[in-house]
Design an enzyme around this catalytic site. Structure first.
Site, PDB file in Angstrom:
ATOM      1  N   TRP A  31      46.580  37.777  44.255  1.00 38.86           N
ATOM      2  CA  TRP A  31      46.643  36.488  44.929  1.00 38.86           C
ATOM      3  C   TRP A  31      46.874  35.293  44.027  1.00 38.86           C
ATOM      4  O   TRP A  31      47.076  34.186  44.495  1.00 38.86           O
ATOM      5  CB  TRP A  31      45.371  36.241  45.743  1.00 38.86           C
ATOM      6  CG  TRP A  31      44.067  36.484  45.023  1.00 38.86           C
ATOM      7  CD1 TRP A  31      43.291  37.599  45.122  1.00 38.86           C
ATOM      8  CD2 TRP A  31      43.394  35.624  44.087  1.00 38.86           C
ATOM      9  NE1 TRP A  31      42.178  37.492  44.305  1.00 38.86           N
ATOM     10  CE2 TRP A  31      42.213  36.285  43.660  1.00 38.86           C
ATOM     11  CE3 TRP A  31      43.661  34.359  43.556  1.00 38.86           C
ATOM     12  CZ2 TRP A  31      41.318  35.731  42.747  1.00 38.86           C
ATOM     13  CZ3 TRP A  31      42.772  33.804  42.641  1.00 38.86           C
ATOM     14  CH2 TRP A  31      41.619  34.488  42.253  1.00 38.86           C
ATOM     15  N   ASN A  32      46.850  35.484  42.704  1.00 37.75           N
ATOM     16  CA  ASN A  32      46.826  34.281  41.858  1.00 37.75           C
ATOM     17  C   ASN A  32      48.185  33.611  41.703  1.00 37.75           C
ATOM     18  O   ASN A  32      48.259  32.386  41.661  1.00 37.75           O
ATOM     19  CB  ASN A  32      46.171  34.580  40.507  1.00 37.75           C
ATOM     20  CG  ASN A  32      46.798  35.729  39.779  1.00 37.75           C
ATOM     21  OD1 ASN A  32      47.299  36.667  40.390  1.00 37.75           O
ATOM     22  ND2 ASN A  32      46.811  35.675  38.474  1.00 37.75           N
ATOM     23  N   LYS A  46      54.061  44.807  48.737  1.00 32.22           N
ATOM     24  CA  LYS A  46      52.834  44.574  49.521  1.00 32.22           C
ATOM     25  C   LYS A  46      52.088  43.429  48.847  1.00 32.22           C
ATOM     26  O   LYS A  46      51.381  43.617  47.854  1.00 32.22           O
ATOM     27  CB  LYS A  46      51.990  45.860  49.521  1.00 32.22           C
ATOM     28  CG  LYS A  46      51.044  46.029  50.665  1.00 32.22           C
ATOM     29  CD  LYS A  46      49.944  45.041  50.769  1.00 32.22           C
ATOM     30  CE  LYS A  46      48.851  45.192  49.756  1.00 32.22           C
ATOM     31  NZ  LYS A  46      47.877  44.052  49.834  1.00 32.22           N
ATOM     32  N   PRO A  47      52.258  42.198  49.365  1.00 36.21           N
ATOM     33  CA  PRO A  47      51.567  41.063  48.744  1.00 36.21           C
ATOM     34  C   PRO A  47      50.078  41.084  49.065  1.00 36.21           C
ATOM     35  O   PRO A  47      49.628  41.804  49.968  1.00 36.21           O
ATOM     36  CB  PRO A  47      52.238  39.845  49.367  1.00 36.21           C
ATOM     37  CG  PRO A  47      53.115  40.326  50.459  1.00 36.21           C
ATOM     38  CD  PRO A  47      53.039  41.810  50.548  1.00 36.21           C
ATOM     39  N   GLY A  86      46.752  43.726  39.464  1.00 37.20           N
ATOM     40  CA  GLY A  86      45.481  43.410  40.111  1.00 37.20           C
ATOM     41  C   GLY A  86      44.321  43.763  39.215  1.00 37.20           C
ATOM     42  O   GLY A  86      44.453  43.807  37.985  1.00 37.20           O
ATOM     43  N   SER A  87      43.183  44.046  39.826  1.00 37.13           N
ATOM     44  CA  SER A  87      41.957  44.268  39.057  1.00 37.13           C
ATOM     45  C   SER A  87      41.922  45.660  38.437  1.00 37.13           C
ATOM     46  O   SER A  87      42.621  46.580  38.890  1.00 37.13           O
ATOM     47  CB  SER A  87      40.750  44.081  39.976  1.00 37.13           C
ATOM     48  OG  SER A  87      40.781  45.071  40.978  1.00 37.13           O
ATOM     49  N   GLU A 120      49.349  46.443  35.616  1.00 38.20           N
ATOM     50  CA  GLU A 120      49.098  45.175  34.911  1.00 38.20           C
ATOM     51  C   GLU A 120      47.767  44.665  35.446  1.00 38.20           C
ATOM     52  O   GLU A 120      47.681  44.209  36.586  1.00 38.20           O
ATOM     53  CB  GLU A 120      50.214  44.162  35.196  1.00 38.20           C
ATOM     54  CG  GLU A 120      51.597  44.630  34.781  1.00 38.20           C
ATOM     55  CD  GLU A 120      51.818  44.632  33.268  1.00 38.20           C
ATOM     56  OE1 GLU A 120      51.011  44.010  32.552  1.00 38.20           O
ATOM     57  OE2 GLU A 120      52.786  45.279  32.820  1.00 38.20           O
ATOM     58  N   LEU A 121      46.728  44.757  34.613  1.00 40.43           N
ATOM     59  CA  LEU A 121      45.369  44.546  35.125  1.00 40.43           C
ATOM     60  C   LEU A 121      44.711  43.333  34.480  1.00 40.43           C
ATOM     61  O   LEU A 121      45.374  42.430  34.016  1.00 40.43           O
ATOM     62  CB  LEU A 121      44.558  45.828  34.921  1.00 40.43           C
ATOM     63  CG  LEU A 121      45.258  47.104  35.441  1.00 40.43           C
ATOM     64  CD1 LEU A 121      44.436  48.345  35.142  1.00 40.43           C
ATOM     65  CD2 LEU A 121      45.553  47.002  36.928  1.00 40.43           C
ATOM     66  N   CYS A 168      45.763  36.133  34.611  1.00 40.26           N
ATOM     67  CA  CYS A 168      45.258  37.284  33.857  1.00 40.26           C
ATOM     68  C   CYS A 168      45.214  36.989  32.375  1.00 40.26           C
ATOM     69  O   CYS A 168      44.312  37.414  31.673  1.00 40.26           O
ATOM     70  CB  CYS A 168      46.135  38.498  34.132  1.00 40.26           C
ATOM     71  SG  CYS A 168      47.866  38.168  33.839  1.00 40.26           S
ATOM     72  N   GLU A 205      35.558  39.910  32.899  1.00 40.97           N
ATOM     73  CA  GLU A 205      36.652  39.001  33.239  1.00 40.97           C
ATOM     74  C   GLU A 205      36.091  37.824  34.036  1.00 40.97           C
ATOM     75  O   GLU A 205      35.238  38.000  34.911  1.00 40.97           O
ATOM     76  CB  GLU A 205      37.725  39.720  34.052  1.00 40.97           C
ATOM     77  CG  GLU A 205      38.919  38.814  34.292  1.00 40.97           C
ATOM     78  CD  GLU A 205      40.081  39.499  35.002  1.00 40.97           C
ATOM     79  OE1 GLU A 205      39.831  40.262  35.950  1.00 40.97           O
ATOM     80  OE2 GLU A 205      41.232  39.245  34.611  1.00 40.97           O
TER      81      GLU A 205
HETATM   82  P1  NAD Z   1      42.764  43.409  43.561  1.00 40.07           P
HETATM   83  O1  NAD Z   1      42.770  44.584  42.675  1.00 40.07           O
HETATM   84  O2  NAD Z   1      41.581  43.177  44.394  1.00 40.07           O
HETATM   85  O3  NAD Z   1      43.985  43.453  44.586  1.00 40.07           O
HETATM   86  C1  NAD Z   1      45.328  43.535  44.135  1.00 40.07           C
HETATM   87  C2  NAD Z   1      46.188  44.114  45.231  1.00 40.07           C
HETATM   88  O4  NAD Z   1      45.809  45.471  45.458  1.00 40.07           O
HETATM   89  C3  NAD Z   1      46.067  43.425  46.584  1.00 40.07           C
HETATM   90  O5  NAD Z   1      47.359  43.314  47.129  1.00 40.07           O
HETATM   91  C4  NAD Z   1      45.200  44.381  47.398  1.00 40.07           C
HETATM   92  O6  NAD Z   1      45.433  44.315  48.783  1.00 40.07           O
HETATM   93  C5  NAD Z   1      45.660  45.720  46.859  1.00 40.07           C
HETATM   94  N1  NAD Z   1      44.726  46.850  47.008  1.00 40.07           N
HETATM   95  C6  NAD Z   1      43.384  46.828  47.170  1.00 40.07           C
HETATM   96  N2  NAD Z   1      42.892  48.101  47.218  1.00 40.07           N
HETATM   97  C7  NAD Z   1      43.964  48.930  47.065  1.00 40.07           C
HETATM   98  C8  NAD Z   1      44.113  50.338  46.987  1.00 40.07           C
HETATM   99  N3  NAD Z   1      43.089  51.180  47.046  1.00 40.07           N
HETATM  100  N4  NAD Z   1      45.360  50.853  46.813  1.00 40.07           N
HETATM  101  C9  NAD Z   1      46.419  50.039  46.691  1.00 40.07           C
HETATM  102  N5  NAD Z   1      46.343  48.692  46.758  1.00 40.07           N
HETATM  103  C10 NAD Z   1      45.123  48.141  46.933  1.00 40.07           C
HETATM  104  O7  NAD Z   1      43.085  42.144  42.617  1.00 40.07           O
HETATM  105  P2  NAD Z   1      43.105  40.611  43.021  1.00 40.07           P
HETATM  106  O8  NAD Z   1      41.703  40.141  43.199  1.00 40.07           O
HETATM  107  O9  NAD Z   1      44.082  40.381  44.107  1.00 40.07           O
HETATM  108  O10 NAD Z   1      43.735  39.964  41.698  1.00 40.07           O
HETATM  109  C11 NAD Z   1      42.981  39.542  40.609  1.00 40.07           C
HETATM  110  C12 NAD Z   1      43.088  40.538  39.481  1.00 40.07           C
HETATM  111  O11 NAD Z   1      44.451  40.734  39.136  1.00 40.07           O
HETATM  112  C13 NAD Z   1      42.422  40.060  38.207  1.00 40.07           C
HETATM  113  O12 NAD Z   1      41.682  41.112  37.644  1.00 40.07           O
HETATM  114  C14 NAD Z   1      43.598  39.694  37.307  1.00 40.07           C
HETATM  115  O13 NAD Z   1      43.314  39.758  35.945  1.00 40.07           O
HETATM  116  C15 NAD Z   1      44.605  40.691  37.730  1.00 40.07           C
HETATM  117  N6  NAD Z   1      45.939  40.232  37.360  1.00 40.07           N
HETATM  118  C16 NAD Z   1      46.604  40.871  36.359  1.00 40.07           C
HETATM  119  C17 NAD Z   1      47.852  40.405  35.959  1.00 40.07           C
HETATM  120  C18 NAD Z   1      48.623  41.066  34.842  1.00 40.07           C
HETATM  121  O14 NAD Z   1      49.828  40.832  34.731  1.00 40.07           O
HETATM  122  N7  NAD Z   1      47.999  41.846  33.982  1.00 40.07           N
HETATM  123  C19 NAD Z   1      48.427  39.317  36.611  1.00 40.07           C
HETATM  124  C20 NAD Z   1      47.709  38.712  37.608  1.00 40.07           C
HETATM  125  C21 NAD Z   1      46.475  39.178  37.997  1.00 40.07           C
END
Ligand code: NAD
Length: 486
Positions: A145-146, A169-170, A219-220, A241-242, A275, A373
């Site tokens: 979401w960021n 899938k946003p 994501g996370s 990319e976490l 991130c 984090e």
């Molecule tokens: P999140 O992991 O909660 O969600 C990310 C995405 O995954 C969402 O679209 C969500 O709907 C989806 N999702 C959730 N459960 C899933 C599953 N079991 N299978 C597949 N998809 C699933 O992360 P967030 O809170 O949206 O984003 C914040 C995190 O993203 C932070 O940890 C940040 O550091 C990381 N991030 C990393 C980078 C990078 O380039 N390394 C860039 C931006 C954000």
């Protein structure tokens, strides 16, 4: 984490409410597709992909240029949607601009992947070989979401240039931009079936992983681990990319004004919801107090973009639950003896949550703010006595996304930077990967998996290298390998 995907998508589309981070109101909703609807989308994309791949690099890039023009034609609608979901304006414009950059970046590194030349063998000159580059037919992109648009297209664009079909899938937290982007896609018939947005939640993402040939996940760490395990079960590549916990080291002799300026920008840009934000600062003891004073001065001057979104430096906390994480880290640090020198309180304005840059002194590695984090504008600062100690502290953690070093000169900064275990180190600046996408870098430790998203690998990782191997002399008979062959 936004949503743990515990529910499989049910037989009817589910409505997911969407919150405006400036008002706190859930004033919109998206419909998550059912599993069978998503399956149909994947089949549609697979059917269309061979014709897309058949256009060749030049043909695809030409279509994608028209797509970027179609996005520009809808710039106002897309920017307005991003602005509501993220509560910030300037960065919304930068996100749209980033799509041009993603296309130009992929186009600039495409040439080696068009190489189909035959070359003679080294050990067996009568055998020639030539490469063929084959795109994964269907790539899934799951984004956070960021930076909702930027992180949806940063992998989708090179995958499309490579000849893949892509389903994006946003995040369910910030999905409003998808509707005007889909309208722009509809203006480009060649793209309509090979770039498909499927807004939904974690369950939708989980279903998507089962439908594609390669998954790009941003994501996370917790969700990334789940995606990696699911992808491993299917033997498809997962490019992850976490999260990060990026350190900044300030060495004696560094320009302290420049270091404080970069530290604040690296930490507080987009309210720290990036991130590669600077999340820990280590300063040489002789200059620690001086640096701290300069940072406090700079941090104190930062303005919220409230009540007027056209004025101010930082926006609201986008994801409501993130405010709890920030509050907990501040409380934990305070209760263990840290001093909060600026900010420090989650502010409520107009229904949204806000936090001013929060400089925290007297921290140590027992505190959550130095380990976990943060994803917010916290600047914890710790003194070190030797460079070895600075490097040890920087490397003491589970993340390895990026980092930064300030020194009197670049060579000195590079010497220390080479010892930091992370994928990209900014020298005499911070968080340069936010601004510069050309240097290939991988994510170390728990921060990710797979080849670089930046540079040539950012395109190459979507192409499988096949070898055509030709024998120009007579094939060997079996007897050449007989036990009694001479
Ligand atoms: P999140 O992991 O909660 O969600 C990310 C995405 O995954 C969402 O679209 C969500 O709907 C989806 N999702 C959730 N459960 C899933 C599953 N079991 N299978 C597949 N998809 C699933 O992360 P967030 O809170 O949206 O984003 C914040 C995190 O993203 C932070 O940890 C940040 O550091 C990381 N991030 C990393 C980078 C990078 O380039 N390394 C860039 C931006 C954000």
């Amino acid at each position: 984490m936004t949503s743990a995907a515990t529910d499989a998508p049910r037989a009817t589309p589910r409505s997911i409410p969407v919150r405006d981070p400036r008002t706190g109101l859930y004033d919109a909703a998206i419909l998550a597709p059912t599993a069978s609807a998503l399956n149909n989308i994947a089949e549609r994309a697979r059917r269309a992909q061979p014709a897309w791949a058949g256009l060749g690099f030049e043909g695809r890039i030409a279509v994608l240029r028209r797509f970027t023009q179609a996005l520009e034609a809808r710039r106002g609608e897309i920017a307005a949607a991003l602005e509501i979901d993220t509560g910030r304006r300037r960065v919304a414009g930068i996100e749209i601009d980033s799509i041009h950059g993603a296309l130009a970046g992929a186009a600039a590194v495409a040439e080696p992947f068009q190489d189909a030349d035959w070359r003679p063998g080294r050990a067996s000159p009568h055998i020639q070989h030539a490469p063929q580059w084959l795109p994964y037919p269907l790539v899934g992109v799951i984004s956070p979401w960021n930076f909702p648009l930027l992180l949806s297209m940063i992998d989708a664009m090179p995958a499309l240039v490579a000849g893949c079909a892509v389903i994006v899938k946003p995040s369910e937290v910030t999905p409003r931009f998808a509707a005007p982007v889909m309208a722009a896609i509809a203006d480009i018939p060649e793209l309509e079936d090979v770039l498909i947005f499927a807004p939904g939640d974690g369950a939708t993402g989980q279903t998507l992983v089962d439908l594609v040939d390669c998954i790009c996940f941003t994501g996370s760490v917790a969700t990334g681990r789940r995606v990696a395990i699911q992808a491993a079960g299917r033997l498809i590549p997962a490019f992850l990319e976490l999260g990060g916990k990026d350190p900044l080291i300030v060495l004696e002799g560094a320009d302290l004004d420049a270091a404080a300026t970069a530290a604040l920008r690296g930490c507080a840009l987009s309210t720290g919801q990036a991130c590669q934000s600077i999340e820990r600062i280590y300063v040489a003891r002789p200059v620690h107090d001086d640096f701290l004073a300069r940072l406090v001065t700079l941090a104190s001057a930062v303005r919220l973009n409230w009540p007027d979104i056209t004025k101010g430096d930082i926006g609201p906390i986008i994801f409501e639950r993130q405010a709890d994480i920030l509050r907990d880290q501040i409380d934990d640090a305070r209760s263990r003896g840290a001093r909060i020198l600026t900010g420090g309180e989650i502010e409520s304005h107009g229904g949204g949550c806000w936090l001013r840059p929060t400089v925290i002194a007297d921290v140590d590695h027992d505190m959550a703010v130095m380990r976990d984090e943060t994803f917010g504008p916290l600047l914890p600062i710790m003194a070190f006595d030797t460079e070895e100690e600075a490097v040890r502290l920087a490397n003491d953690g589970e993340y390895g996304l990026s980092g930064a070093v300030f020194a009197a000169d670049i060579e000195h900064a590079a010497r220390v930077g080479r010892q930091v275990e992370a994928g990209a180190i900014s020298l005499n600046d911070a968080a340069l990967t936010t601004l510069f996408y050309e240097a290939g870098k991988q994510s170390f430790k728990a921060s990710g998996l797979g080849p670089s998203r930046m540079g040539a690998d950012g395109l190459g990782r979507f192409l499988r290298r096949k070898a055509l191997i030709a024998n120009t002399s007579a094939p060997l008979p079996l007897q050449a390998f007989s036990e009694d062959a001479r």
